[in-house]
Write an enzyme that holds these catalytic residues in place. Sequence first.
Site, PDB file in Angstrom:
ATOM      1  N   SER A   1      23.962 -23.242 -23.523  1.00  0.00           N
ATOM      2  CA  SER A   1      25.014 -22.258 -23.790  1.00  0.00           C
ATOM      3  C   SER A   1      26.334 -22.955 -24.129  1.00  0.00           C
ATOM      4  O   SER A   1      26.514 -24.150 -23.839  1.00  0.00           O
ATOM      5  CB  SER A   1      25.211 -21.345 -22.576  1.00  0.00           C
ATOM      6  OG  SER A   1      25.956 -22.008 -21.593  1.00  0.00           O
TER       7      SER A   1
ATOM      8  N   ARG B   1      22.184 -11.788 -13.800  1.00  0.00           N
ATOM      9  CA  ARG B   1      23.289 -11.844 -14.764  1.00  0.00           C
ATOM     10  C   ARG B   1      22.745 -11.940 -16.179  1.00  0.00           C
ATOM     11  O   ARG B   1      21.627 -12.403 -16.389  1.00  0.00           O
ATOM     12  CB  ARG B   1      24.124 -13.123 -14.546  1.00  0.00           C
ATOM     13  CG  ARG B   1      25.051 -13.112 -13.402  1.00  0.00           C
ATOM     14  CD  ARG B   1      25.984 -14.321 -13.494  1.00  0.00           C
ATOM     15  NE  ARG B   1      25.313 -15.571 -13.155  1.00  0.00           N
ATOM     16  CZ  ARG B   1      25.174 -16.043 -11.925  1.00  0.00           C
ATOM     17  NH1 ARG B   1      25.646 -15.371 -10.906  1.00  0.00           N
ATOM     18  NH2 ARG B   1      24.557 -17.188 -11.710  1.00  0.00           N
TER      19      ARG B   1
ATOM     20  N   GLY C   1      17.237 -26.775 -12.419  1.00  0.00           N
ATOM     21  CA  GLY C   1      17.882 -27.720 -11.501  1.00  0.00           C
ATOM     22  C   GLY C   1      17.420 -27.497 -10.069  1.00  0.00           C
ATOM     23  O   GLY C   1      17.070 -28.441  -9.355  1.00  0.00           O
ATOM     24  N   ARG C   2      17.405 -26.226  -9.643  1.00  0.00           N
ATOM     25  CA  ARG C   2      17.004 -25.923  -8.263  1.00  0.00           C
ATOM     26  C   ARG C   2      15.539 -26.265  -8.033  1.00  0.00           C
ATOM     27  O   ARG C   2      15.149 -26.754  -6.971  1.00  0.00           O
ATOM     28  CB  ARG C   2      17.263 -24.433  -7.947  1.00  0.00           C
ATOM     29  CG  ARG C   2      18.723 -24.148  -7.640  1.00  0.00           C
ATOM     30  CD  ARG C   2      19.007 -22.679  -7.660  1.00  0.00           C
ATOM     31  NE  ARG C   2      18.985 -22.139  -9.019  1.00  0.00           N
ATOM     32  CZ  ARG C   2      18.883 -20.851  -9.315  1.00  0.00           C
ATOM     33  NH1 ARG C   2      18.772 -19.968  -8.350  1.00  0.00           N
ATOM     34  NH2 ARG C   2      18.887 -20.456 -10.566  1.00  0.00           N
TER      35      ARG C   2
ATOM     36  N   GLU D   1      15.024  -3.834 -21.989  1.00  0.00           N
ATOM     37  CA  GLU D   1      14.635  -3.697 -20.578  1.00  0.00           C
ATOM     38  C   GLU D   1      14.794  -5.071 -19.942  1.00  0.00           C
ATOM     39  O   GLU D   1      14.471  -6.091 -20.570  1.00  0.00           O
ATOM     40  CB  GLU D   1      13.181  -3.226 -20.468  1.00  0.00           C
ATOM     41  CG  GLU D   1      12.943  -1.845 -21.044  1.00  0.00           C
ATOM     42  CD  GLU D   1      13.667  -0.744 -20.264  1.00  0.00           C
ATOM     43  OE1 GLU D   1      13.858  -0.893 -19.046  1.00  0.00           O
ATOM     44  OE2 GLU D   1      14.052   0.254 -20.895  1.00  0.00           O
TER      45      GLU D   1
ATOM     46  N   GLU E   1      28.853 -22.627 -22.603  1.00  0.00           N
ATOM     47  CA  GLU E   1      29.472 -22.979 -21.316  1.00  0.00           C
ATOM     48  C   GLU E   1      28.811 -24.223 -20.693  1.00  0.00           C
ATOM     49  O   GLU E   1      29.375 -24.840 -19.786  1.00  0.00           O
ATOM     50  CB  GLU E   1      29.356 -21.806 -20.326  1.00  0.00           C
ATOM     51  CG  GLU E   1      30.291 -20.641 -20.638  1.00  0.00           C
ATOM     52  CD  GLU E   1      29.911 -19.865 -21.897  1.00  0.00           C
ATOM     53  OE1 GLU E   1      28.702 -19.657 -22.140  1.00  0.00           O
ATOM     54  OE2 GLU E   1      30.821 -19.496 -22.682  1.00  0.00           O
ATOM     55  N   ASN E   2      27.621 -24.578 -21.164  1.00  0.00           N
ATOM     56  CA  ASN E   2      26.900 -25.701 -20.555  1.00  0.00           C
ATOM     57  C   ASN E   2      27.565 -27.065 -20.804  1.00  0.00           C
ATOM     58  O   ASN E   2      27.227 -28.050 -20.148  1.00  0.00           O
ATOM     59  CB  ASN E   2      25.434 -25.751 -21.027  1.00  0.00           C
ATOM     60  CG  ASN E   2      24.569 -24.674 -20.413  1.00  0.00           C
ATOM     61  OD1 ASN E   2      23.594 -24.226 -21.016  1.00  0.00           O
ATOM     62  ND2 ASN E   2      24.906 -24.229 -19.207  1.00  0.00           N
TER      63      ASN E   2
ATOM     64  N   ASP F   1      16.241 -20.066 -16.508  1.00  0.00           N
ATOM     65  CA  ASP F   1      17.095 -20.530 -15.413  1.00  0.00           C
ATOM     66  C   ASP F   1      16.279 -21.065 -14.227  1.00  0.00           C
ATOM     67  O   ASP F   1      15.132 -20.671 -14.027  1.00  0.00           O
ATOM     68  CB  ASP F   1      17.994 -19.376 -14.951  1.00  0.00           C
ATOM     69  CG  ASP F   1      19.178 -19.866 -14.143  1.00  0.00           C
ATOM     70  OD1 ASP F   1      19.530 -21.058 -14.246  1.00  0.00           O
ATOM     71  OD2 ASP F   1      19.755 -19.063 -13.407  1.00  0.00           O
ATOM     72  N   GLY F   2      16.921 -21.947 -13.484  1.00  0.00           N
ATOM     73  CA  GLY F   2      16.314 -22.437 -12.243  1.00  0.00           C
ATOM     74  C   GLY F   2      15.727 -23.838 -12.348  1.00  0.00           C
ATOM     75  O   GLY F   2      15.117 -24.332 -11.391  1.00  0.00           O
TER      76      GLY F   2
ATOM     77  N   SER G   1      24.705 -13.682 -18.454  1.00  0.00           N
ATOM     78  CA  SER G   1      25.173 -15.027 -18.810  1.00  0.00           C
ATOM     79  C   SER G   1      25.483 -15.201 -20.293  1.00  0.00           C
ATOM     80  O   SER G   1      25.128 -16.220 -20.884  1.00  0.00           O
ATOM     81  CB  SER G   1      24.169 -16.094 -18.344  1.00  0.00           C
ATOM     82  OG  SER G   1      24.095 -16.090 -16.943  1.00  0.00           O
TER      83      SER G   1
HETATM   84  C1  FPP Z   1      19.228 -23.475 -16.749  1.00  0.00           C
HETATM   85  O1  FPP Z   1      18.760 -24.059 -15.563  1.00  0.00           O
HETATM   86  C2  FPP Z   1      18.734 -24.213 -17.864  1.00  0.00           C
HETATM   87  C3  FPP Z   1      19.488 -24.844 -18.805  1.00  0.00           C
HETATM   88  C4  FPP Z   1      20.947 -24.838 -18.819  1.00  0.00           C
HETATM   89  C5  FPP Z   1      18.880 -25.611 -19.873  1.00  0.00           C
HETATM   90  C6  FPP Z   1      17.563 -25.067 -20.339  1.00  0.00           C
HETATM   91  C7  FPP Z   1      16.911 -26.155 -21.023  1.00  0.00           C
HETATM   92  C8  FPP Z   1      15.595 -26.337 -21.063  1.00  0.00           C
HETATM   93  C9  FPP Z   1      14.573 -25.447 -20.528  1.00  0.00           C
HETATM   94  C10 FPP Z   1      15.085 -27.540 -21.669  1.00  0.00           C
HETATM   95  C11 FPP Z   1      15.509 -27.726 -23.071  1.00  0.00           C
HETATM   96  C12 FPP Z   1      14.779 -26.858 -23.955  1.00  0.00           C
HETATM   97  C13 FPP Z   1      14.024 -27.279 -24.949  1.00  0.00           C
HETATM   98  C14 FPP Z   1      13.459 -26.285 -25.857  1.00  0.00           C
HETATM   99  C15 FPP Z   1      13.738 -28.698 -25.186  1.00  0.00           C
HETATM  100  P1  FPP Z   1      19.821 -24.655 -14.562  1.00  0.00           P
HETATM  101  O2  FPP Z   1      20.011 -26.084 -14.865  1.00  0.00           O
HETATM  102  O3  FPP Z   1      21.055 -23.827 -14.620  1.00  0.00           O
HETATM  103  O4  FPP Z   1      19.098 -24.472 -13.207  1.00  0.00           O
HETATM  104  P2  FPP Z   1      19.809 -24.138 -11.818  1.00  0.00           P
HETATM  105  O5  FPP Z   1      20.332 -22.736 -11.944  1.00  0.00           O
HETATM  106  O6  FPP Z   1      18.690 -24.243 -10.860  1.00  0.00           O
HETATM  107  O7  FPP Z   1      20.884 -25.154 -11.612  1.00  0.00           O
END
Ligand code: FPP
Length: 261
Positions: A82, A211, A40-41, A224, A84-85, A37-38, A213
């Site tokens: 996910s 969370r 986007g931020r 853990e 939900e994504n 996670d994180g 999630s």
């Molecule tokens: C959550 O960060 C991340 C995701 C929903 C996607 C994760 C995907 C990758 C790391 C790249 C794809 C993976 C591979 C193996 C090619 P967020 O977008 O929710 O960040 P935020 O909470 O800062 O908005």
Amino acid sequence: MFKGLFQTRSKAKNNIVMDTNGLDMSNIPRHIAIIMDGNGRWAKAQGKVRTYGHQAGAETLKTIVRAADKLGVKVISAYAFSTENWKRPVTEVNFIMELLSRYLTNEIDEFNENNVQVRFIGSREGLPDIVKQKMDHAIEATKNNTGIILNLAINYGGQAEILHAVRSIAAEAAAGTLDVEQIDNKVVESHLYTAGLPAPDLLIRPGGDLRISNFLLWQIAYAEIWTTKVFWPEFTPDHLVEAILAYQGRERRFGGLVDKK
Ligand code: FPP
């Protein structure tokens, strides 16, 4: 600093094999689950678009799988997309699908050089054909690798997984091939996407949220949990070591009592 692990192991006086990071090499989590996670931020903080963060997050995953393998971790389950994504803007969803497709094309050689076996959990329903093809190819191309397992969660939801298991168990019971009295944890686990894998010992969540999630709901019953405010793209092997050190400091009781005699 993340140190070259196996070259520098030493034997402490209590006979525990420690490495130079201070890790007890006899107590490395077998399976680590990661909620990446994180992204986007992190990208926003760099003045970039969110997708730039996903791209960087995919690179981080490569680095962390390599480091985890060196430490002796056997399985990494990483939450890439996910159920939900799909609610995200279509441009972001498409970007992640293309990123996955590219990743599963470009990294095959690296997986094979490093003996990494790739597996997937989640539903294939709704995924673009190209992604499904790349997934099949990655499974086939790495199936004989005997090193760390990279278990990618794509179109994955824990509740959907349990529902899927319940339906198939119910169908077997209705068909008379499974006696209802025989349904136990083992039967449920054998119907989950993770069948055959050990349950995660440690769940890592970067990005500051506390969370689950909908990730591996059944499987993390006794995992853990370790969280950090660090965003996934800036997560390093040092953070991995920090998480494992914290894990090794925990007392895992699995609902029982620890003998204090
Ligand atoms: C959550 O960060 C991340 C995701 C929903 C996607 C994760 C995907 C990758 C790391 C790249 C794809 C993976 C591979 C193996 C090619 P967020 O977008 O929710 O960040 P935020 O909470 O800062 O908005």
